[in-house]
Scaffold this motif. Structure first.
Motif, PDB file in Angstrom:
ATOM      1  N   UNK A  55     -50.985 -28.100-107.416  1.00  0.00           N
ATOM      2  CA  UNK A  55     -50.750 -26.659-107.519  1.00  0.00           C
ATOM      3  C   UNK A  55     -49.857 -26.388-108.727  1.00  0.00           C
ATOM      4  N   UNK A  56     -49.784 -25.108-109.108  1.00  0.00           N
ATOM      5  CA  UNK A  56     -48.951 -24.751-110.256  1.00  0.00           C
ATOM      6  C   UNK A  56     -47.477 -25.089-110.000  1.00  0.00           C
ATOM      7  N   UNK A  57     -47.046 -24.942-108.763  1.00  0.00           N
ATOM      8  CA  UNK A  57     -45.659 -25.273-108.440  1.00  0.00           C
ATOM      9  C   UNK A  57     -45.401 -26.764-108.567  1.00  0.00           C
ATOM     10  N   UNK A  58     -46.369 -27.581-108.103  1.00  0.00           N
ATOM     11  CA  UNK A  58     -46.187 -29.029-108.166  1.00  0.00           C
ATOM     12  C   UNK A  58     -46.310 -29.558-109.594  1.00  0.00           C
ATOM     13  N   UNK A  59     -47.053 -28.849-110.445  1.00  0.00           N
ATOM     14  CA  UNK A  59     -47.183 -29.312-111.835  1.00  0.00           C
ATOM     15  C   UNK A  59     -45.824 -29.392-112.517  1.00  0.00           C
ATOM     16  N   UNK A  60     -44.934 -28.449-112.208  1.00  0.00           N
ATOM     17  CA  UNK A  60     -43.604 -28.486-112.800  1.00  0.00           C
ATOM     18  C   UNK A  60     -42.709 -29.510-112.122  1.00  0.00           C
ATOM     19  N   UNK A  61     -42.865 -29.679-110.821  1.00  0.00           N
ATOM     20  CA  UNK A  61     -41.977 -30.567-110.083  1.00  0.00           C
ATOM     21  C   UNK A  61     -42.275 -32.039-110.317  1.00  0.00           C
ATOM     22  N   UNK A  62     -43.566 -32.388-110.488  1.00  0.00           N
ATOM     23  CA  UNK A  62     -43.886 -33.814-110.646  1.00  0.00           C
ATOM     24  C   UNK A  62     -43.357 -34.386-111.956  1.00  0.00           C
ATOM     25  N   UNK A  63     -42.983 -33.506-112.891  1.00  0.00           N
ATOM     26  CA  UNK A  63     -42.412 -33.983-114.147  1.00  0.00           C
ATOM     27  C   UNK A  63     -40.912 -34.218-114.033  1.00  0.00           C
ATOM     28  N   UNK A  64     -40.340 -33.889-112.869  1.00  0.00           N
ATOM     29  CA  UNK A  64     -38.926 -34.164-112.633  1.00  0.00           C
ATOM     30  C   UNK A  64     -38.779 -35.599-112.113  1.00  0.00           C
ATOM     31  N   UNK A 116     -57.155 -33.448-111.936  1.00  0.00           N
ATOM     32  CA  UNK A 116     -56.040 -33.145-112.816  1.00  0.00           C
ATOM     33  C   UNK A 116     -56.337 -33.656-114.222  1.00  0.00           C
ATOM     34  N   UNK A 117     -55.927 -32.883-115.226  1.00  0.00           N
ATOM     35  CA  UNK A 117     -56.039 -33.281-116.623  1.00  0.00           C
ATOM     36  C   UNK A 117     -54.645 -33.393-117.201  1.00  0.00           C
TER      37      UNK A 117
END
Length: 441
Positions: A377-386, A432-433
């Motif tokens: 999800x868009x929310x997880x896209x930012x979090x997985x980079x943490x 995912x890309x």
């Protein structure tokens, strides 16, 4: 001017406000006599009244119809609309007829509200003027049509005066304010935006502009230096701890190998391997994998094909598509580490993984790692980079788990080690890309 630029914001605002007052006063002093002197209504009213009185006197002195017509033609040359009142209407309008001696006073009284009338006539095409009926003698009378002053007499000068006294000074003030205050703030904000906790660049905040901005820049430079020193100390401490942990882990591994209980030995070796992997991953995150490796030109196509082949031999379905040969300058070992992390992460959730390579017109390259997994999800896209964040907390550490450092390490290699772009996008119909854009070295 340089002293003004480097003065405090309070002093700059005070000086600019003083300059604004002086500028407005100077423009008003030189512009208003030309603007309002030409369109003064009292002057216009008096001029019309005098001309109307001249026409009345000339009409009164006329002894024939031809002389009366000449008087009316004389009025038209002044732009005065005047006409005879027929004898039949003379009796009907007797109550509205004024004497010739009251002409000037009545004209001024009638025109005293012409500004309001002109405002009303702004929206009309053919305004109807008032009329004055003046008695010439017992048998003759003249009708004077009161003028309707056009909007340019009162409205346009007011607009021009406002533009000259307000808009122009404010525009000039805005330009000076932008040069003094806004531009240094914009450059300061751009530098602050580029800065981050893991920023290892030597670019400092330029102490330029007002006194407060220069003081703030110096303070942020000190704070940034302290943060970078703290990060370097943290890396050195963790590297030392990791190095020291390897010795007891090695001893534990040797002791576990000598265990006579096969099941206990297997479990102990598995835990030791997990601990070793955790130490390696943490050290890889805290220390830039690109450090110590120079850029060199390699065949990027062969590099990506080798990565895909190595994973395919371990049972992971990885394919490569792109040019057969593509030379590009990069840090090959670090880039291999980044792509391996991405493929290893994707293999936990997807059955098919594709690596694509495409050259860009500006000399850079585009690398895409595409999987057919459930996506994010868009929310997880930012979090997985943490760091240390795992999208599925229920997964345990091991082959199907992870420490939450694979994507952050890959992002650091791409962005810090290669000055590239690292973006997560949705694949169609699912998956995912991971988009990697490397600039020309």
């Amino acid at each position: 001017m340089k002293k003004l630029r480097r003065a405090s914001i309070q002093k700059q605002i005070l000086i600019l406000a003083t300059l604004l007052v002086i500028l407005v006063s100077a423009i008003a002093m030189f512009s208003e006599p030309f603007i309002y002197g030409r369109s003064d209504r009292d002057f216009q009213d008096g001029l019309f009244a005098g001309q109307a009185a001249m026409v009345l006197d000339r009409f009164k002195a006329a002894a024939s119809t031809l002389e009366e017509d000449a008087a009316l033609n004389f009025a038209s040359r002044f732009g005065i609309r005047a006409e005879r009142l027929s004898s039949t209407n003379l009796v009907a309008m007797r109550e509205k007829i004024i004497s010739s001696g009251d002409l000037v006073g009545k004209i001024k009284e009638s025109l005293s509200s012409s500004v309001l009338i002109s405002i009303e006539h702004l929206l009309t095409d053919e305004p109807n003027s008032d009329r004055l009926v003046v008695k010439v003698d017992a048998e003759r009378a003249l009708i004077f049509h009161m003028p309707v002053f056009p909007a340019r007499i009162w409205f346009a000068p007011a607009v021009a005066s406002g533009l000259l006294k307000i808009v122009v000074p404010l525009f000039l003030l805005g330009l000076v304010s932008s040069w003094l205050i806004t531009d240094p703030l914009r450059r300061f904000a751009a530098t602050a935006k580029r800065a981050s906790l893991d920023d290892s660049s030597d670019e400092a905040f330029e102490p330029d502009g007002a006194l407060e901005l220069r003081s703030l820049a110096e303070s942020l430079n000190v704070m940034r230096s302290r943060i970078q020193n703290m990060l370097q100390d943290r890396t050195r401490v963790l590297s030392a701890v990791g190095h020291d942990l390897r010795t007891p882990l090695t001893r534990l591994h040797m002791r576990a190998e000598r265990s006579e209980e096969p099941e206990l030995r297997r479990l102990m070796l598995a835990d030791i391997a997990t601990l070793t992997l955790m130490v390696d991953e943490c050290l890889a995150y805290f220390k830039d994998p690109s450090a110590g490796e120079d850029f060199r030109k390699v065949d990027l196509s062969s590099l990506l094909q080798t990565i895909a082949t190595d994973f395919s031999e371990t049972g992971v379905n990885v394919t490569y598509s792109g040019p057969r040969r593509l030379a590009h300058a990069c840090r090959p070992q670090a880039l291999t580490r980044a792509l391996s992390n991405l493929i290893d992460n994707a293999s936990r959730y997807a059955t098919q993984i594709a690596i694509t390579l495409k050259p860009r017109d500006d000399g850079g390259v585009q690398i895409r790692v595409i999987d057919n997994g459930p996506g994010l999800t868009d929310e997880l896209k930012a979090k997985v980079l943490e760091p240390f964040f795992k999208a599925d907390e229920s997964r345990k550490i091991g082959r199907k788990g992870g420490f939450g450092l694979g994507l952050p390490i890959a992002k650091g290699i791409v962005m810090k080690g290669h000055n590239g772009q690292f973006t997560l996008m949705d694949a169609e119909p699912n998956g995912l890309i991971v988009a990697i854009d490397l600039p020309a070295a």
